[in-house]
Design a protein around this motif. Structure first.
Motif, PDB file in Angstrom:
ATOM      1  N   HIS A   1      18.322  29.100   7.841  1.00  0.00           N
ATOM      2  CA  HIS A   1      17.685  29.078   9.112  1.00  0.00           C
ATOM      3  C   HIS A   1      18.775  28.787  10.001  1.00  0.00           C
ATOM      4  O   HIS A   1      19.233  27.866  10.227  1.00  0.00           O
ATOM      5  CB  HIS A   1      16.624  28.128   9.420  1.00  0.00           C
ATOM      6  N   ARG A   2      19.233  29.958  10.649  1.00  0.00           N
ATOM      7  CA  ARG A   2      20.455  29.767  11.793  1.00  0.00           C
ATOM      8  C   ARG A   2      19.880  29.644  13.309  1.00  0.00           C
ATOM      9  O   ARG A   2      19.638  30.774  13.845  1.00  0.00           O
ATOM     10  CB  ARG A   2      21.447  31.106  11.599  1.00  0.00           C
ATOM     11  N   LYS A   3      19.915  28.281  13.647  1.00  0.00           N
ATOM     12  CA  LYS A   3      19.403  27.853  14.810  1.00  0.00           C
ATOM     13  C   LYS A   3      20.256  28.791  16.096  1.00  0.00           C
ATOM     14  O   LYS A   3      19.520  29.308  16.963  1.00  0.00           O
ATOM     15  CB  LYS A   3      19.821  26.293  15.181  1.00  0.00           C
ATOM     16  N   ASN A   4      21.538  28.978  15.952  1.00  0.00           N
ATOM     17  CA  ASN A   4      22.013  29.686  16.972  1.00  0.00           C
ATOM     18  C   ASN A   4      21.590  30.990  17.217  1.00  0.00           C
ATOM     19  O   ASN A   4      21.436  31.550  18.287  1.00  0.00           O
ATOM     20  CB  ASN A   4      23.548  29.597  16.726  1.00  0.00           C
ATOM     21  N   PHE A   5      21.155  31.765  16.226  1.00  0.00           N
ATOM     22  CA  PHE A   5      21.134  33.247  16.195  1.00  0.00           C
ATOM     23  C   PHE A   5      19.406  33.352  16.468  1.00  0.00           C
ATOM     24  O   PHE A   5      18.955  34.389  16.654  1.00  0.00           O
ATOM     25  CB  PHE A   5      21.575  34.061  15.090  1.00  0.00           C
TER      26      PHE A   5
ATOM     27  N   LYS B   1      30.327  33.121  11.422  1.00  0.00           N
ATOM     28  CA  LYS B   1      28.883  33.233  12.257  1.00  0.00           C
ATOM     29  C   LYS B   1      28.885  32.115  13.359  1.00  0.00           C
ATOM     30  O   LYS B   1      28.756  32.711  14.362  1.00  0.00           O
ATOM     31  CB  LYS B   1      27.856  32.919  11.327  1.00  0.00           C
ATOM     32  N   ARG B   2      29.518  31.069  13.196  1.00  0.00           N
ATOM     33  CA  ARG B   2      29.594  29.968  14.254  1.00  0.00           C
ATOM     34  C   ARG B   2      30.624  30.541  15.153  1.00  0.00           C
ATOM     35  O   ARG B   2      30.045  30.464  16.459  1.00  0.00           O
ATOM     36  CB  ARG B   2      29.688  28.617  13.658  1.00  0.00           C
ATOM     37  N   LYS B   3      31.558  30.996  14.652  1.00  0.00           N
ATOM     38  CA  LYS B   3      32.480  31.605  15.867  1.00  0.00           C
ATOM     39  C   LYS B   3      31.916  32.664  16.633  1.00  0.00           C
ATOM     40  O   LYS B   3      32.233  32.709  17.905  1.00  0.00           O
ATOM     41  CB  LYS B   3      33.815  32.022  15.060  1.00  0.00           C
ATOM     42  N   ILE B   4      31.270  33.660  15.994  1.00  0.00           N
ATOM     43  CA  ILE B   4      30.947  34.809  16.659  1.00  0.00           C
ATOM     44  C   ILE B   4      29.468  34.221  17.593  1.00  0.00           C
ATOM     45  O   ILE B   4      29.538  34.829  18.817  1.00  0.00           O
ATOM     46  CB  ILE B   4      30.205  35.792  15.557  1.00  0.00           C
ATOM     47  N   ASP B   5      28.863  33.299  17.290  1.00  0.00           N
ATOM     48  CA  ASP B   5      27.751  32.888  18.233  1.00  0.00           C
ATOM     49  C   ASP B   5      28.387  31.878  19.471  1.00  0.00           C
ATOM     50  O   ASP B   5      27.996  32.032  20.417  1.00  0.00           O
ATOM     51  CB  ASP B   5      27.135  31.560  17.326  1.00  0.00           C
ATOM     52  N   ARG B   6      29.705  31.431  19.221  1.00  0.00           N
ATOM     53  CA  ARG B   6      30.196  30.593  20.244  1.00  0.00           C
ATOM     54  C   ARG B   6      31.175  31.228  21.132  1.00  0.00           C
ATOM     55  O   ARG B   6      31.312  30.826  22.271  1.00  0.00           O
ATOM     56  CB  ARG B   6      30.777  29.191  19.566  1.00  0.00           C
ATOM     57  N   PHE B   7      32.184  31.912  20.478  1.00  0.00           N
ATOM     58  CA  PHE B   7      33.283  32.173  21.194  1.00  0.00           C
ATOM     59  C   PHE B   7      33.290  33.723  21.852  1.00  0.00           C
ATOM     60  O   PHE B   7      33.074  34.633  20.809  1.00  0.00           O
ATOM     61  CB  PHE B   7      34.599  32.065  20.489  1.00  0.00           C
ATOM     62  N   HIS B   8      33.859  33.890  22.941  1.00  0.00           N
ATOM     63  CA  HIS B   8      33.686  35.244  23.624  1.00  0.00           C
ATOM     64  C   HIS B   8      34.434  36.422  22.975  1.00  0.00           C
ATOM     65  O   HIS B   8      34.125  37.492  22.408  1.00  0.00           O
ATOM     66  CB  HIS B   8      33.923  35.293  24.949  1.00  0.00           C
ATOM     67  N   GLU B   9      35.671  35.979  22.473  1.00  0.00           N
ATOM     68  CA  GLU B   9      36.788  36.646  21.867  1.00  0.00           C
ATOM     69  C   GLU B   9      36.282  37.258  20.551  1.00  0.00           C
ATOM     70  O   GLU B   9      36.325  38.244  19.990  1.00  0.00           O
ATOM     71  CB  GLU B   9      38.031  36.054  21.788  1.00  0.00           C
ATOM     72  N   ASP B  10      35.572  36.316  19.758  1.00  0.00           N
ATOM     73  CA  ASP B  10      35.130  36.543  18.248  1.00  0.00           C
ATOM     74  C   ASP B  10      33.981  37.671  18.549  1.00  0.00           C
ATOM     75  O   ASP B  10      33.558  38.394  17.752  1.00  0.00           O
ATOM     76  CB  ASP B  10      34.650  35.175  17.732  1.00  0.00           C
ATOM     77  N   LYS B  11      33.041  37.318  19.364  1.00  0.00           N
ATOM     78  CA  LYS B  11      31.883  38.287  19.589  1.00  0.00           C
ATOM     79  C   LYS B  11      32.535  39.950  19.914  1.00  0.00           C
ATOM     80  O   LYS B  11      32.053  40.659  19.363  1.00  0.00           O
ATOM     81  CB  LYS B  11      31.051  38.050  20.964  1.00  0.00           C
TER      82      LYS B  11
END
Length: 398
Positions: free
Chosen positions: A63-67, A166-176
Protein backbone atom coordinates in the motif's frame (compact mmCIF):
# COMPACT_ATOMS: atom_id res chain seq x y z
CA UNK A 1 -13.06 -4.69 -1.72
CA UNK A 2 -13.82 -7.42 -4.23
CA UNK A 3 -17.17 -9.09 -4.82
CA UNK A 4 -17.15 -12.45 -6.61
CA UNK A 5 -20.29 -14.32 -7.64
CA UNK A 6 -19.59 -17.39 -9.76
CA UNK A 7 -16.11 -17.64 -11.23
CA UNK A 8 -14.61 -20.33 -13.43
CA UNK A 9 -10.88 -20.58 -12.76
CA UNK A 10 -8.77 -20.89 -15.89
CA UNK A 11 -5.31 -22.40 -16.08
CA UNK A 12 -3.75 -18.92 -16.13
CA UNK A 13 -5.76 -17.81 -13.08
CA UNK A 14 -4.74 -20.94 -11.17
CA UNK A 15 -1.14 -20.32 -12.17
CA UNK A 16 -1.28 -16.84 -10.68
CA UNK A 17 -3.09 -17.83 -7.48
CA UNK A 18 -1.46 -21.21 -6.71
CA UNK A 19 1.43 -21.69 -9.12
CA UNK A 20 1.80 -24.47 -11.66
CA UNK A 21 0.63 -27.13 -9.21
CA UNK A 22 -2.70 -25.36 -8.97
CA UNK A 23 -2.97 -25.15 -12.74
CA UNK A 24 -2.30 -28.87 -13.02
CA UNK A 25 -4.89 -29.57 -10.33
CA UNK A 26 -7.44 -27.50 -12.24
CA UNK A 27 -6.73 -29.38 -15.44
CA UNK A 28 -7.19 -32.73 -13.68
CA UNK A 29 -10.43 -31.67 -12.01
CA UNK A 30 -9.13 -32.65 -8.57
CA UNK A 31 -10.85 -31.43 -5.49
CA UNK A 32 -7.71 -30.41 -3.61
CA UNK A 33 -4.99 -28.01 -4.64
CA UNK A 34 -1.43 -28.40 -3.28
CA UNK A 35 -2.18 -25.94 -0.46
CA UNK A 36 -5.24 -27.82 0.72
CA UNK A 37 -7.93 -25.41 -0.52
CA UNK A 38 -10.98 -26.73 -2.36
CA UNK A 39 -11.60 -26.93 -6.10
CA UNK A 40 -14.87 -28.01 -7.55
CA UNK A 41 -15.15 -30.92 -10.01
CA UNK A 42 -14.95 -28.63 -13.04
CA UNK A 43 -11.60 -27.20 -11.98
CA UNK A 44 -13.00 -23.98 -10.56
CA UNK A 45 -13.01 -22.56 -7.06
CA UNK A 46 -16.14 -22.06 -5.06
CA UNK A 47 -17.09 -18.37 -4.79
CA UNK A 48 -16.26 -18.24 -1.09
CA UNK A 49 -12.82 -19.80 -1.45
CA UNK A 50 -11.93 -17.63 -4.46
CA UNK A 51 -13.04 -14.49 -2.64
CA UNK A 52 -10.75 -15.35 0.28
CA UNK A 53 -7.78 -15.89 -2.03
CA UNK A 54 -8.40 -12.67 -3.95
CA UNK A 55 -8.61 -10.74 -0.70
CA UNK A 56 -5.37 -12.34 0.47
CA UNK A 57 -3.63 -11.42 -2.78
CA UNK A 58 -4.80 -7.83 -2.60
CA UNK A 59 -3.62 -7.55 0.99
CA UNK A 60 -0.15 -8.59 -0.17
CA UNK A 61 0.06 -5.70 -2.65
CA UNK A 62 2.14 -2.94 -1.01
CA UNK A 63 0.00 0.00 0.00
CA UNK A 64 1.67 3.19 -1.18
CA UNK A 65 0.26 6.01 0.89
CA UNK A 66 1.77 8.73 -1.28
CA UNK A 67 0.09 7.63 -4.48
CA UNK A 68 -3.07 5.95 -3.22
CA UNK A 69 -4.61 8.00 -0.45
CA UNK A 70 -7.19 10.78 -0.69
CA UNK A 71 -8.16 10.02 -4.27
CA UNK A 72 -10.48 12.69 -5.60
CA UNK A 73 -13.25 12.10 -8.12
CA UNK A 74 -11.83 12.73 -11.63
CA UNK A 75 -14.42 15.41 -12.39
CA UNK A 76 -13.51 17.23 -9.20
CA UNK A 77 -9.81 17.31 -10.12
CA UNK A 78 -10.70 18.55 -13.58
CA UNK A 79 -12.87 21.29 -12.10
CA UNK A 80 -9.96 22.42 -9.90
CA UNK A 81 -7.70 22.73 -12.94
CA UNK A 82 -10.28 24.60 -15.04
CA UNK A 83 -11.03 26.97 -12.16
CA UNK A 84 -7.33 27.70 -11.61
CA UNK A 85 -6.72 28.36 -15.30
CA UNK A 86 -9.75 30.65 -15.49
CA UNK A 87 -8.64 32.61 -12.41
CA UNK A 88 -5.07 32.86 -13.72
CA UNK A 89 -6.50 34.20 -16.98
CA UNK A 90 -8.32 36.94 -15.06
CA UNK A 91 -5.12 37.89 -13.19
CA UNK A 92 -3.08 37.99 -16.41
CA UNK A 93 -5.60 40.24 -18.12
CA UNK A 94 -5.38 42.59 -15.13
CA UNK A 95 -1.64 42.91 -15.85
CA UNK A 96 -0.42 44.29 -12.52
CA UNK A 97 2.79 42.67 -11.19
CA UNK A 98 1.02 41.49 -8.03
CA UNK A 99 -1.66 39.77 -10.07
CA UNK A 100 0.88 38.28 -12.46
CA UNK A 101 2.68 36.78 -9.47
CA UNK A 102 -0.58 35.21 -8.22
CA UNK A 103 -1.34 33.92 -11.73
CA UNK A 104 2.11 32.36 -11.94
CA UNK A 105 1.73 30.58 -8.58
CA UNK A 106 -1.73 29.30 -9.49
CA UNK A 107 -0.53 28.04 -12.88
CA UNK A 108 2.51 26.27 -11.41
CA UNK A 109 0.18 24.45 -9.02
CA UNK A 110 -2.21 23.55 -11.84
CA UNK A 111 0.68 22.03 -13.79
CA UNK A 112 1.71 19.97 -10.76
CA UNK A 113 -1.86 18.72 -10.30
CA UNK A 114 -1.97 17.59 -13.92
CA UNK A 115 1.41 15.88 -13.63
CA UNK A 116 0.40 14.19 -10.38
CA UNK A 117 -2.89 12.96 -11.88
CA UNK A 118 -1.09 11.31 -14.79
CA UNK A 119 1.54 9.75 -12.51
CA UNK A 120 -1.11 8.34 -10.15
CA UNK A 121 -2.81 6.63 -13.07
CA UNK A 122 0.50 5.21 -14.25
CA UNK A 123 1.37 3.99 -10.75
CA UNK A 124 -1.90 2.10 -10.40
CA UNK A 125 -1.12 0.17 -13.59
CA UNK A 126 2.50 -0.17 -12.54
CA UNK A 127 1.56 -1.73 -9.18
CA UNK A 128 -0.79 -4.23 -10.79
CA UNK A 129 1.90 -5.24 -13.28
CA UNK A 130 4.49 -5.47 -10.49
CA UNK A 131 2.21 -7.73 -8.40
CA UNK A 132 1.69 -10.00 -11.42
CA UNK A 133 5.44 -10.11 -12.04
CA UNK A 134 6.14 -11.09 -8.42
CA UNK A 135 3.64 -13.95 -8.68
CA UNK A 136 5.29 -15.18 -11.87
CA UNK A 137 8.77 -14.96 -10.33
CA UNK A 138 7.64 -17.14 -7.42
CA UNK A 139 6.21 -19.58 -9.93
CA UNK A 140 9.47 -19.67 -11.90
CA UNK A 141 11.44 -20.31 -8.71
CA UNK A 142 9.33 -23.41 -8.03
CA UNK A 143 9.63 -24.74 -11.60
CA UNK A 144 12.85 -23.25 -13.07
CA UNK A 145 13.03 -25.68 -16.02
CA UNK A 146 9.61 -24.97 -17.50
CA UNK A 147 9.26 -22.50 -20.36
CA UNK A 148 6.99 -19.50 -19.88
CA UNK A 149 4.72 -18.21 -22.67
CA UNK A 150 6.17 -15.17 -24.46
CA UNK A 151 3.58 -12.77 -23.01
CA UNK A 152 4.39 -13.84 -19.44
CA UNK A 153 8.15 -13.83 -20.08
CA UNK A 154 7.91 -10.19 -21.16
CA UNK A 155 6.35 -9.35 -17.80
CA UNK A 156 9.14 -11.20 -15.98
CA UNK A 157 11.84 -9.36 -17.98
CA UNK A 158 10.22 -5.98 -17.25
CA UNK A 159 11.96 -4.02 -14.46
CA UNK A 160 9.63 -2.10 -12.11
CA UNK A 161 10.52 1.12 -10.36
CA UNK A 162 12.28 0.73 -7.03
CA UNK A 163 10.62 2.06 -3.84
CA UNK A 164 13.26 4.79 -3.75
CA UNK A 165 12.44 5.87 -7.30
CA UNK A 166 8.72 5.95 -6.49
CA UNK A 167 9.34 8.14 -3.43
CA UNK A 168 11.41 10.58 -5.50
CA UNK A 169 8.78 10.75 -8.22
CA UNK A 170 6.14 11.43 -5.59
CA UNK A 171 8.15 14.13 -3.80
CA UNK A 172 10.38 15.97 -6.24
CA UNK A 173 9.34 18.17 -9.15
CA UNK A 174 12.34 17.33 -11.34
CA UNK A 175 11.82 13.57 -10.88
CA UNK A 176 8.17 13.93 -11.91
CA UNK A 177 9.25 15.67 -15.11
CA UNK A 178 11.90 13.05 -15.85
CA UNK A 179 9.39 10.24 -15.35
CA UNK A 180 6.80 11.83 -17.64
CA UNK A 181 9.37 12.48 -20.38
CA UNK A 182 10.72 8.91 -20.16
CA UNK A 183 7.21 7.44 -20.32
CA UNK A 184 5.91 9.54 -23.18
CA UNK A 185 3.64 11.76 -21.11
CA UNK A 186 5.47 15.03 -21.73
CA UNK A 187 7.55 16.56 -24.50
CA UNK A 188 11.18 17.16 -23.54
CA UNK A 189 10.97 20.85 -24.56
CA UNK A 190 7.92 21.41 -22.35
CA UNK A 191 9.63 19.59 -19.46
CA UNK A 192 12.72 21.81 -19.78
CA UNK A 193 10.52 24.92 -19.72
CA UNK A 194 8.60 23.67 -16.65
CA UNK A 195 11.84 22.93 -14.82
CA UNK A 196 13.12 26.45 -15.42
CA UNK A 197 9.77 28.07 -14.61
CA UNK A 198 9.60 26.16 -11.31
CA UNK A 199 12.70 28.09 -10.21
CA UNK A 200 10.74 31.29 -10.82
CA UNK A 201 7.88 29.83 -8.78
CA UNK A 202 10.18 29.15 -5.80
CA UNK A 203 11.41 32.74 -5.89
CA UNK A 204 7.88 34.13 -6.17
CA UNK A 205 6.45 31.85 -3.48
CA UNK A 206 9.19 31.75 -0.85
CA UNK A 207 10.69 35.24 -1.25
CA UNK A 208 7.89 37.16 -3.02
CA UNK A 209 10.48 37.93 -5.71
CA UNK A 210 9.43 38.39 -9.32
CA UNK A 211 11.46 39.24 -12.40
CA UNK A 212 9.77 42.33 -13.83
CA UNK A 213 11.21 41.85 -17.29
CA UNK A 214 10.01 38.27 -17.70
CA UNK A 215 7.08 37.77 -15.34
CA UNK A 216 4.43 38.39 -18.02
CA UNK A 217 5.94 36.26 -20.86
CA UNK A 218 6.85 33.54 -18.34
CA UNK A 219 3.29 33.49 -17.00
CA UNK A 220 1.84 33.34 -20.51
CA UNK A 221 4.13 30.44 -21.42
CA UNK A 222 3.16 28.59 -18.25
CA UNK A 223 -0.50 29.21 -19.09
CA UNK A 224 0.04 27.77 -22.58
CA UNK A 225 1.85 24.73 -21.12
CA UNK A 226 -1.14 24.06 -18.86
CA UNK A 227 -3.49 24.24 -21.84
CA UNK A 228 -1.36 21.80 -23.80
CA UNK A 229 -1.12 19.45 -20.82
CA UNK A 230 -4.89 19.59 -20.40
CA UNK A 231 -5.28 18.38 -23.97
CA UNK A 232 -2.51 15.77 -23.92
CA UNK A 233 -2.71 14.34 -20.37
CA UNK A 234 -6.50 14.34 -20.05
CA UNK A 235 -7.45 10.70 -19.30
CA UNK A 236 -10.92 10.40 -20.88
CA UNK A 237 -14.66 11.10 -20.39
CA UNK A 238 -15.89 12.33 -17.02
CA UNK A 239 -19.34 12.60 -15.45
CA UNK A 240 -20.71 14.45 -12.48
CA UNK A 241 -20.37 12.54 -9.24
CA UNK A 242 -21.29 12.94 -5.60
CA UNK A 243 -22.82 16.13 -4.29
CA UNK A 244 -20.31 18.51 -5.89
CA UNK A 245 -21.66 21.62 -7.60
CA UNK A 246 -20.20 22.06 -11.08
CA UNK A 247 -22.77 24.58 -12.28
CA UNK A 248 -20.11 27.27 -12.67
CA UNK A 249 -18.44 25.16 -15.41
CA UNK A 250 -21.78 24.88 -17.21
CA UNK A 251 -22.26 28.64 -17.03
CA UNK A 252 -18.66 29.50 -17.96
CA UNK A 253 -17.97 26.96 -20.69
CA UNK A 254 -21.41 25.56 -21.63
CA UNK A 255 -20.50 21.87 -21.25
CA UNK A 256 -22.73 18.80 -21.25
CA UNK A 257 -23.54 16.46 -18.38
CA UNK A 258 -21.23 13.87 -19.94
CA UNK A 259 -17.87 15.64 -20.21
CA UNK A 260 -15.72 14.11 -22.96
CA UNK A 261 -12.47 14.83 -24.78
CA UNK A 262 -14.23 16.54 -27.69
CA UNK A 263 -15.31 19.41 -25.46
CA UNK A 264 -11.83 20.22 -24.15
CA UNK A 265 -10.46 21.99 -27.25
CA UNK A 266 -13.44 24.35 -27.19
CA UNK A 267 -12.89 25.09 -23.50
CA UNK A 268 -9.15 25.64 -24.03
CA UNK A 269 -9.92 28.03 -26.89
CA UNK A 270 -12.18 30.03 -24.55
CA UNK A 271 -9.40 30.19 -21.95
CA UNK A 272 -6.87 31.38 -24.53
CA UNK A 273 -9.21 34.00 -25.98
CA UNK A 274 -7.74 37.55 -25.95
CA UNK A 275 -4.86 36.32 -23.83
CA UNK A 276 -1.94 34.89 -25.74
CA UNK A 277 0.13 37.35 -27.78
CA UNK A 278 1.69 36.26 -31.04
CA UNK A 279 4.61 33.84 -30.95
CA UNK A 280 6.82 36.54 -32.42
CA UNK A 281 5.89 38.99 -29.63
CA UNK A 282 6.79 36.47 -26.90
CA UNK A 283 10.14 35.63 -28.52
CA UNK A 284 10.96 39.32 -28.97
CA UNK A 285 10.10 40.12 -25.32
CA UNK A 286 12.37 37.33 -24.05
CA UNK A 287 15.24 38.39 -26.32
CA UNK A 288 14.92 42.06 -25.30
CA UNK A 289 14.98 41.05 -21.65
CA UNK A 290 18.26 39.17 -22.12
CA UNK A 291 19.80 42.19 -23.91
CA UNK A 292 18.76 44.43 -21.00
CA UNK A 293 20.41 42.07 -18.52
CA UNK A 294 23.66 41.93 -20.49
CA UNK A 295 23.61 45.73 -20.67
CA UNK A 296 23.13 45.87 -16.89
CA UNK A 297 26.00 43.44 -16.46
CA UNK A 298 28.27 45.70 -18.53
CA UNK A 299 27.30 48.71 -16.39
CA UNK A 300 28.08 46.74 -13.22
CA UNK A 301 31.56 45.85 -14.53
CA UNK A 302 32.16 49.53 -15.30
CA UNK A 303 31.11 50.39 -11.72
CA UNK A 304 33.62 47.87 -10.34
CA UNK A 305 36.44 49.31 -12.48
CA UNK A 306 35.62 52.83 -11.27
CA UNK A 307 35.29 52.07 -7.56
CA UNK A 308 37.08 48.86 -6.58
CA UNK A 309 40.69 50.03 -6.85
CA UNK A 310 41.64 46.48 -7.85
CA UNK A 311 40.52 46.31 -11.48
CA UNK A 312 41.66 48.64 -14.25
CA UNK A 313 39.63 47.07 -17.06
CA UNK A 314 36.30 45.30 -17.42
CA UNK A 315 38.20 42.08 -18.18
CA UNK A 316 40.02 42.36 -14.83
CA UNK A 317 36.74 43.20 -13.08
CA UNK A 318 35.13 40.12 -14.61
CA UNK A 319 38.01 37.95 -13.42
CA UNK A 320 37.86 39.51 -9.94
CA UNK A 321 34.14 38.73 -9.62
CA UNK A 322 34.59 35.10 -10.55
CA UNK A 323 37.46 34.69 -8.08
CA UNK A 324 35.22 35.91 -5.26
CA UNK A 325 32.54 33.35 -5.89
CA UNK A 326 31.34 31.74 -2.65
CA UNK A 327 32.94 28.26 -2.19
CA UNK A 328 29.63 26.43 -1.38
CA UNK A 329 28.11 27.29 -4.75
CA UNK A 330 28.82 25.20 -7.84
CA UNK A 331 31.69 26.56 -9.96
CA UNK A 332 30.49 28.99 -12.62
CA UNK A 333 31.49 28.77 -16.23
CA UNK A 334 34.54 31.01 -16.50
CA UNK A 335 33.49 33.99 -18.61
CA UNK A 336 35.52 36.59 -20.43
CA UNK A 337 34.44 39.66 -22.36
CA UNK A 338 34.69 37.52 -25.49
CA UNK A 339 32.27 34.94 -24.06
CA UNK A 340 29.86 37.73 -23.09
CA UNK A 341 29.96 38.98 -26.67
CA UNK A 342 29.18 35.44 -27.80
CA UNK A 343 26.16 35.38 -25.46
CA UNK A 344 25.03 38.63 -27.06
CA UNK A 345 25.10 37.08 -30.52
CA UNK A 346 23.17 34.00 -29.32
CA UNK A 347 20.25 36.15 -28.20
CA UNK A 348 19.16 36.38 -31.82
CA UNK A 349 18.44 32.63 -31.64
CA UNK A 350 15.70 33.40 -29.12
CA UNK A 351 13.95 36.00 -31.27
CA UNK A 352 14.25 33.71 -34.29
CA UNK A 353 12.78 30.65 -32.57
CA UNK A 354 9.91 28.71 -34.11
CA UNK A 355 7.16 28.98 -31.49
CA UNK A 356 6.81 30.04 -27.85
CA UNK A 357 8.15 26.81 -26.35
CA UNK A 358 11.29 26.79 -28.44
CA UNK A 359 11.88 30.49 -27.73
CA UNK A 360 11.59 29.91 -24.00
CA UNK A 361 13.82 26.81 -24.13
CA UNK A 362 16.57 28.88 -25.80
CA UNK A 363 15.95 31.74 -23.37
CA UNK A 364 16.24 29.34 -20.39
CA UNK A 365 19.54 27.93 -21.69
CA UNK A 366 21.06 31.41 -21.99
CA UNK A 367 19.66 32.56 -18.67
CA UNK A 368 21.13 29.50 -16.91
CA UNK A 369 24.56 30.48 -18.25
CA UNK A 370 24.17 34.13 -17.26
CA UNK A 371 22.71 33.75 -13.76
CA UNK A 372 25.82 32.45 -11.92
CA UNK A 373 27.89 35.27 -13.40
CA UNK A 374 25.23 37.86 -12.58
CA UNK A 375 25.16 36.59 -9.01
CA UNK A 376 28.89 36.94 -8.38
CA UNK A 377 29.07 40.35 -10.14
CA UNK A 378 26.12 41.64 -8.11
CA UNK A 379 27.84 40.36 -4.95
CA UNK A 380 30.96 42.46 -5.63
CA UNK A 381 28.87 45.48 -6.61
CA UNK A 382 26.91 45.20 -3.36
CA UNK A 383 30.09 45.01 -1.26
CA UNK A 384 31.61 48.05 -2.99
CA UNK A 385 28.37 50.02 -2.71
CA UNK A 386 28.08 49.10 0.97
CA UNK A 387 31.66 50.23 1.60
CA UNK A 388 30.99 53.54 -0.18
CA UNK A 389 27.85 54.12 1.89
CA UNK A 390 29.73 53.32 5.11
CA UNK A 391 32.44 55.84 4.18
CA UNK A 392 29.76 58.46 3.52
CA UNK A 393 28.12 57.78 6.89
CA UNK A 394 31.49 58.09 8.67
CA UNK A 395 32.18 61.39 6.89
CA UNK A 396 28.81 62.66 8.07
CA UNK A 397 29.59 61.62 11.62
CA UNK A 398 26.95 58.87 11.78
Amino acid sequence: RVGVATVQVSEVACRLFWGREGAQAAEGGTTQNPKGRGLDRRGGRSPLVLREHVQARLECIPHRKNFRTAKRPPMQRLSFILFQLDEARRYILDGRPQHLRLAFLVLDNAAEIQMDRRIRQDMESHDMRESLRNSLLRDVARRPHETMPTSLQEIIDWRPLTPSQKRKIDRFHEDKLTYLVDNGGLDVTVAAALKHLHKYRNEAYHRAHIRPGTIRPATLILFEINCEMLLSLYPGPKMWGGDEDYSWIKERFDYDFFFDRKQLPSIVDQLRLELLPSEEAVATALADHLRDRLSQLDESLAFIVENSGRANTKEEALRLCQQHEDPPTPPVQRHSLESLSYLQTRISQVSGANGRMEAFARFAALESEMEPLEKCVDHIVFKIDDAIQSAIDIARGK
